[in-house]
Design a protein around this motif. Structure first.
Motif, PDB file in Angstrom:
ATOM      1  N   LEU A 177       0.927  -1.259   0.134  1.00 31.72           N
ATOM      2  CA  LEU A 177       0.032  -0.184  -0.018  1.00 31.72           C
ATOM      3  C   LEU A 177       0.962   1.407   0.108  1.00 31.72           C
ATOM      4  O   LEU A 177       0.651   2.221  -0.734  1.00 31.72           O
ATOM      5  CB  LEU A 177      -0.712  -0.026   1.354  1.00 31.72           C
ATOM      6  N   LEU A 178       1.858   1.178   0.750  1.00 27.40           N
ATOM      7  CA  LEU A 178       2.809   2.326   0.906  1.00 27.40           C
ATOM      8  C   LEU A 178       3.622   2.661  -0.583  1.00 27.40           C
ATOM      9  O   LEU A 178       3.736   3.710  -1.032  1.00 27.40           O
ATOM     10  CB  LEU A 178       3.762   2.265   2.123  1.00 27.40           C
ATOM     11  N   SER A 179       3.939   1.546  -1.247  1.00 25.92           N
ATOM     12  CA  SER A 179       4.686   1.598  -2.429  1.00 25.92           C
ATOM     13  C   SER A 179       3.664   2.260  -3.281  1.00 25.92           C
ATOM     14  O   SER A 179       4.011   2.810  -4.233  1.00 25.92           O
ATOM     15  CB  SER A 179       4.985   0.184  -2.762  1.00 25.92           C
ATOM     16  N   ARG A 180       2.365   1.782  -3.505  1.00 28.51           N
ATOM     17  CA  ARG A 180       1.364   2.198  -4.362  1.00 28.51           C
ATOM     18  C   ARG A 180       1.405   3.787  -4.074  1.00 28.51           C
ATOM     19  O   ARG A 180       1.472   4.612  -5.215  1.00 28.51           O
ATOM     20  CB  ARG A 180       0.186   1.737  -4.293  1.00 28.51           C
ATOM     21  N   ASN A 181       1.251   4.064  -2.934  1.00 24.69           N
ATOM     22  CA  ASN A 181       1.125   5.717  -2.773  1.00 24.69           C
ATOM     23  C   ASN A 181       2.477   6.611  -3.230  1.00 24.69           C
ATOM     24  O   ASN A 181       2.449   7.841  -3.500  1.00 24.69           O
ATOM     25  CB  ASN A 181       0.875   5.784  -1.343  1.00 24.69           C
ATOM     26  N   GLU A 182       3.703   5.672  -3.284  1.00 26.20           N
ATOM     27  CA  GLU A 182       4.903   6.511  -3.375  1.00 26.20           C
ATOM     28  C   GLU A 182       5.181   6.260  -4.943  1.00 26.20           C
ATOM     29  O   GLU A 182       6.434   6.966  -5.299  1.00 26.20           O
ATOM     30  CB  GLU A 182       5.884   5.813  -2.547  1.00 26.20           C
TER      31      GLU A 182
END
Length: 256
Positions: A40-45
């Motif tokens: 999820l964090l990777s998608r946002n970044e």
């Protein structure tokens, strides 16, 4: 004692000890939950990544970010499977019932390895599908080249971590000593050796760093590792064989 009876006995030992069951459950939960969060964090970044980072972006490998902590529980599982009998003194009873030490050890390893692989494989498929759901438009498909290999490979990696720990625990016999060596080895020594320029070429041949390659689908732009996914897994298997062989050799020679 017949081999089937020994296998049944080892299965009873493992499932009747709450700590071994809980560690496998913890390995599954931690691997999946952390993988989902990192995905999820990777998608946002993703939108803020450089062009080079986007070329190295590996959605499959990201969903297995939780194995970095999940393997901690697998190490504990492997150690407890072997050393519980030493810490309680039950090893004398076990070896009296099964004097063929090779049969005793490899039956224990076979049952524990099979159970670890089943849990690890289900865990890694769950981590992959849930992680890809979090990645949204940046996700990979199970049918993409190399992805199925990576998912199954992640299960093999976690299983081999457990078997390596069993081998080390057979050598050392003490749960505290085994964990006191394995934990720093995987979470400190390996990381330091692999990230310091002077030792990184040595670190890449350690079991966890070599085995990690099987989970990767996209090769980083600046990668110069001299082996691929299956070569890395083969190096890890060699470490496991050495650990188990050392444990077997010592089990044959010393008293319980």
């Amino acid at each position: 004692m017949a081999a089937t009876k020994v296998l049944r006995s080892e299965w009873t030992k493992i499932r009747s000890v709450a700590s071994t069951v809980w560690t496998l459950g913890l390995a599954a939960v931690v691997t999946v939950v952390l993988g989902v969060l990192i995905s999820l964090l990777s998608r946002n970044e993703f939108d803020g990544m450089s062009a080079e980072d986007r070329l190295s972006f590996d959605p499959t490998f990201i969903s297995f970010a939780g194995t970095s902590l999940g393997q901690l529980a697998m190490i504990v599982f492997g150690v407890l499977v072997v050393s519980n009998e030493y810490s309680t003194g039950m090893i004398r009873t076990s070896l009296s019932a099964v004097p063929q030490r090779g049969t005793f050890l490899f039956s224990k390893l076979a049952v524990a390895t099979g159970l670890a692989f089943l849990v690890a494989l289900v865990t890694c498929f769950a981590a992959f599908f849930l992680g890809q759901a979090m990645l949204g438009p940046h996700r990979a498909s199970i049918g993409d080249p190399g992805v199925l290999r990576a998912v199954v490979g992640a299960g093999l990696y976690m299983t081999l971590i457990a078997v390596f720990s069993m081998g080390v625990a057979t050598v050392l016999r003490s749960p505290m000593l085994s964990l006191g060596i394995l934990m720093p080895f995987f979470f400190l020594i390996s990381a330091v050796l692999g990230n310091v320029p002077a030792t990184e070429k040595v670190g890449r041949f350690l079991p966890d760093q070599a085995g990690n390659r099987i989970m990767q689908v996209v090769t980083p732009v600046d990668d110069d590792v001299p082996y691929g996914p299956w070569g890395g897994l083969a190096i890890m298997v060699l470490w496991v064989v050495l650990a188990v062989a050392g444990g077997y050799a010592l089990l044959r020679r010393r008293d319980a």
